[in-house]
Every structure is written in structure tokens, then in C-alpha cells.
Design an enzyme around this catalytic site. Structure first.
Site, PDB file in Angstrom:
ATOM      1  N   CYS A 176      20.731 -10.073  -7.751  1.00 30.00           N
ATOM      2  CA  CYS A 176      21.750 -10.760  -7.854  1.00 30.00           C
ATOM      3  C   CYS A 176      22.977  -9.703  -7.782  1.00 30.00           C
ATOM      4  O   CYS A 176      23.948  -9.979  -7.375  1.00 30.00           O
ATOM      5  CB  CYS A 176      22.064 -11.894  -8.965  1.00 30.00           C
ATOM      6  SG  CYS A 176      21.619 -11.028 -10.466  1.00 30.00           S
TER       7      CYS A 176
ATOM      8  N   LYS B 230      13.985 -18.088 -19.353  1.00 28.65           N
ATOM      9  CA  LYS B 230      15.357 -17.844 -19.179  1.00 28.65           C
ATOM     10  C   LYS B 230      16.287 -18.915 -18.830  1.00 28.65           C
ATOM     11  O   LYS B 230      15.998 -19.490 -17.731  1.00 28.65           O
ATOM     12  CB  LYS B 230      15.685 -16.642 -18.168  1.00 28.65           C
ATOM     13  CG  LYS B 230      16.967 -16.259 -17.604  1.00 28.65           C
ATOM     14  CD  LYS B 230      17.228 -15.265 -16.927  1.00 28.65           C
ATOM     15  CE  LYS B 230      18.535 -15.064 -16.558  1.00 28.65           C
ATOM     16  NZ  LYS B 230      18.726 -13.712 -15.529  1.00 28.65           N
TER      17      LYS B 230
ATOM     18  N   ARG C  29      28.161 -11.818 -15.836  1.00 25.54           N
ATOM     19  CA  ARG C  29      28.653 -11.977 -14.168  1.00 25.54           C
ATOM     20  C   ARG C  29      29.719 -11.399 -13.898  1.00 25.54           C
ATOM     21  O   ARG C  29      30.004 -10.572 -12.869  1.00 25.54           O
ATOM     22  CB  ARG C  29      28.470 -13.490 -14.009  1.00 25.54           C
ATOM     23  CG  ARG C  29      27.116 -13.936 -14.002  1.00 25.54           C
ATOM     24  CD  ARG C  29      26.830 -15.406 -13.595  1.00 25.54           C
ATOM     25  NE  ARG C  29      25.470 -15.561 -13.879  1.00 25.54           N
ATOM     26  CZ  ARG C  29      25.246 -17.032 -13.980  1.00 25.54           C
ATOM     27  NH1 ARG C  29      25.973 -17.936 -13.601  1.00 25.54           N
ATOM     28  NH2 ARG C  29      23.918 -17.215 -14.313  1.00 25.54           N
TER      29      ARG C  29
ATOM     30  N   LYS D  95      15.593 -15.957 -23.566  1.00 22.99           N
ATOM     31  CA  LYS D  95      16.839 -15.717 -23.474  1.00 22.99           C
ATOM     32  C   LYS D  95      17.899 -16.867 -22.749  1.00 22.99           C
ATOM     33  O   LYS D  95      17.464 -17.705 -22.107  1.00 22.99           O
ATOM     34  CB  LYS D  95      17.089 -14.721 -22.209  1.00 22.99           C
ATOM     35  CG  LYS D  95      18.303 -14.189 -21.782  1.00 22.99           C
ATOM     36  CD  LYS D  95      18.372 -13.278 -20.295  1.00 22.99           C
ATOM     37  CE  LYS D  95      19.438 -13.243 -19.865  1.00 22.99           C
ATOM     38  NZ  LYS D  95      19.537 -12.573 -18.582  1.00 22.99           N
TER      39      LYS D  95
ATOM     40  N   SER E 156      25.537 -11.571 -23.106  1.00 23.94           N
ATOM     41  CA  SER E 156      26.788 -11.341 -23.245  1.00 23.94           C
ATOM     42  C   SER E 156      27.915 -12.217 -23.761  1.00 23.94           C
ATOM     43  O   SER E 156      28.955 -12.006 -24.403  1.00 23.94           O
ATOM     44  CB  SER E 156      27.455 -11.020 -21.625  1.00 23.94           C
ATOM     45  OG  SER E 156      27.265 -12.259 -20.851  1.00 23.94           O
TER      46      SER E 156
END
Ligand code: PBG
Length: 336
Positions: A125, A202, A212, A255, A281
Site C-alpha cells: 500500500c 487484522k 496512513r 491488530k 498508530s
């Protein structure tokens, strides 16, 4: 077994003495179990602060060893690397370039710190111009990542990381069959000792927002719900974990962590492999933001959150707080 009806037992004998609390505590936070995620960026010459993640930086390849030295000094012995390339294209070709930013960072780290355990994120990504985790195809009028076409690329990426000296590759795209294809690609090239830590369970989560932004990896269209998991499911996590174990994963992961403690606990019960949890994050940034406003005691909250992840059953925790926590422990800090 759970009969606590003994009038002579007094819990306070243990609780009121902090040294005794310490020797009987059921889990403890230790730097050796923490993995520090680091961003390495092409085309910068000094660490660039990440606005959405105060205290975190995008490091130049020449410069990453400064923070690695701090990690080693504080007792953290592993890192997971994320690359931010200059060039993006539909095939994410920088992801498997032997001179790519992650490959160069691995060589740079291993040159000076052969003992540090380097995990690398294996996904597309950050490298594709459309921001999806794999190769896109338009079948039946819908534009979607093509699972099977992507597998071959993931194998190439993993091999390029292994060639550069990675100890473990960590596929994070939730692409069906990724562990099996990566295992066979690595073995075919003789990298039988390079391990796989799979992002097995995930979830399609709002907690990845700051990442991101940090890695410029948000999809340009659509979202990741076609391959990441539904937050409403935990039995599905068990299925994903068992599939990855069958395909040859060495470490499995759940996650995000904090909103999924029940999943961590469930997975721990059904798997015999080391279990990692990624405190992502968003988990970092919400604590940072509240701490910056003076609303919470940052160190205390971080210890409590990470300890809860341990208590749920995680053996390893990936956290942006790894370096801070290790240095707080070194100073003798303990809030409990
Ligand atoms: C995918 C990847 C992501 C994260 C780790 N690997 C982003 C995503 O799935 O959108 C998120 C980590 C974090 O939020 O800290 N390469």
C-alpha cells in the site's frame, strides 16, 4: 478451586507491600518483548516529524542507526520497518527493488547492529499509486485488489528483504494465502531461516488513521474492508490464525490491540505459537493528544494499556512507545 472463604486470608498482606506486589505480579512489561516500528523515507536528509504521531519521525536511511542505538541502549532488541518510497506505480515496484528504501535501511542497520532483530512489513500500500495493498484488477466492473496476482509480488518483496538481511518478514495485507506463498518463495531462494510474523487477524479499523497519514498509504478509492476483518467477529480471527499456522507462520498477530483484547485472549488459548499484538498508530496518538492537553498522566496510561495487552496474552507488543517505555523502565518507573 475458586473458594476464597478462608477468614484468615487477608489480601492486604500482599497488596500493601509494593515489593511483594512486584514479586507476585502475574505479568510484567519488559523491553525485550517490545518491537519498535520505524518509518524510513527516501529523499529526506534529516528525521521528519510526523504531525499525526507526535514524537515519531520518518527517518532517512543514513540516520536510522541513531535511533537503533537508542533502542539497543534501552534494552529493546527488535524493530519493524516501514518504507516510504519516492516513486509509486500500479505494481508497487519499489517494494521489491533491491536498492529500495527498506532494503537499504536493513543493510544500514545490519552493518552496525548485527544483533538487532529486523522485522519488515511486507505490503504494497505504501508503494502503489492507488494505495491498495496489492495488484488491482477490474473484474465484473468492480475495481478490487486481485488476491492471486498479488501473492507472487509478496513473495518477491519478502525475498528482497531477506537478501538485504531481514530476520523476519511480516506480511500485513491480509491477502489469502500470503504466508504459504511467501514461505515457498523464501525457501526456494534458500532463506529457510528467515521467519514469518503474520498479521493474521487484522481488523478493518479506524485506528490506522495516523499511520496512513505518516506513510501516505491511504487508498485513493474504496477501502480495505474486502480483505481486512469485520470488527464484529472473533471466531473469524480464530479461523484466520489457524489458516496462517497451517501455512507456516512462525509468529501470529492480532491488530489493533486495545479494542481487541478479547481476541488476543481467545487466540492465546487456541495457538501454541508466540503471539504478537500491534498497538497501532491510533492507540498511540489518542494517548499523546490527551497527554499534550494535560488531561491524563501519559506514562501511567501507557503502562496500564500495554500491561493490559500482556495480561490478555500477547508475548510481543509492537508499539510506538517501545523506546519511551524501555527508558522509563530503566529509570525505575513503575506505576503499580
Ligand atoms: C499496511 C499496514 C498498515 C499498518 C501496518 N501495516 C496500514 C493499513 O492497513 O492501512 C497500520 C499500523 C498502524 O496504524 O500503526 N502496510
Amino acid at each position: 478451586m475458586f473458594n476464597i472463604n478462608f477468614p484468615e486470608v487477608r489480601s492486604r498482606r500482599i497488596r500493601k507491600n509494593f515489593s511483594v506486589r512486584r514479586i507476585v505480579s502475574e505479568v510484567s512489561l519488559e523491553p525485550r518483548n517490545l518491537i519498535m516500528p520505524l518509518f524510513v523515507k527516501e529523499g529526506v536528509n534529516k528525521p521528519e516529524p510526523i504531525a499525526s504521531m507526535p514524537g515519531q519521525y520518518r527517518y532517512p536511511v543514513k540516520g536510522v542507526n541513531k535511533v537503533i542505538a537508542e533502542l539497543v541502549e534501552s534494552g529493546v532488541s527488535s524493530t519493524v520497518l516501514f518504507g516510504i518510497p519516492k516513486h509509486k506505480d500500479p505494481l508497487g515496484s519499489e517494494a521489491y527493488n533491491e536498492g529500495g528504501v527498506v532494503q537499504r535501511a536493513i543493510r544500514e542497520i545490519k552493518k552496525d547492529f548485527s544483533d538487532i532483530i529486523v522485522f519488515t512489513d511486507v505490503c504494497m500500500c505504501q508503494y502503489t499509486d492507488h494505495g491498495h495493498c496489492g495488484i488491482i484488477s477490474s473484474r465484473g466492473g468492480r475495481i478490487l485488489p486481485d488476491n492471486d496476482a498479488t501473492l507472487e509480488y509478496l513473495g518477491k518483496i519478502a525475498v528482497s528483504h531477506a537478501e538485504a538481511g531481514a530476520d523476519f518478514v511480516a506480511p500485513s495485507g491480509m491477502i489469502d494465502g500470503m504466508v504459504k506463498s511467501i514461505r515457498s518463495a523464501l525457501d526456494k531462494e534458500g532463506f529457510t531461516d528467515v521467519g514469518i510474523m503474520s498479521y493474521s487477524a487484522k481488523y478493518a479499523s479506524g485506528f490506522y488513521g495516523p499511520f496512513r497519514d505518516a506513510a501516505y498509504s491511504a487508498p485513493r478509492f474504496g477501502d480495505r474492508r474486502t480483505h481486512q476483518m469485520d470488527p464484529r467477529n472473533s471466531r473469524e480471527a480464530v479461523k484466520e490464525i489457524l489458516l496462517d499456522i497451517n501455512e507456516g507462520a512462525d509468529i501470529v498477530m492480532v491488530k489493533p490491540a486495545l479494542a481487541y483484547l478479547d481476541v488476543i485472549k481467545t487466540v492465546k488459548e487456541i495457538s501454541l505459537l508466540p503471539l504478537a499484538a500491534y498497538s497501532v498508530s491510533g492507540e498511540y496518538s489518542i494517548i499523546k493528544a490527551a497527554a499534550e492537553k494535560g488531561w491524563i498522566d501519559e506514562r501511567k496510561i501507557v503502562f496500564e494499556v500495554l500491561t493490559s495487552i500482556k495480561r490478555a496474552g500477547a508475548d510481543l507488543i509492537l508499539t510506538y512507545y517501545a523506546l519511551d517505555v524501555a527508558s522509563w523502565i530503566k529509570e525505575g518507573y513503575c506505576p503499580f
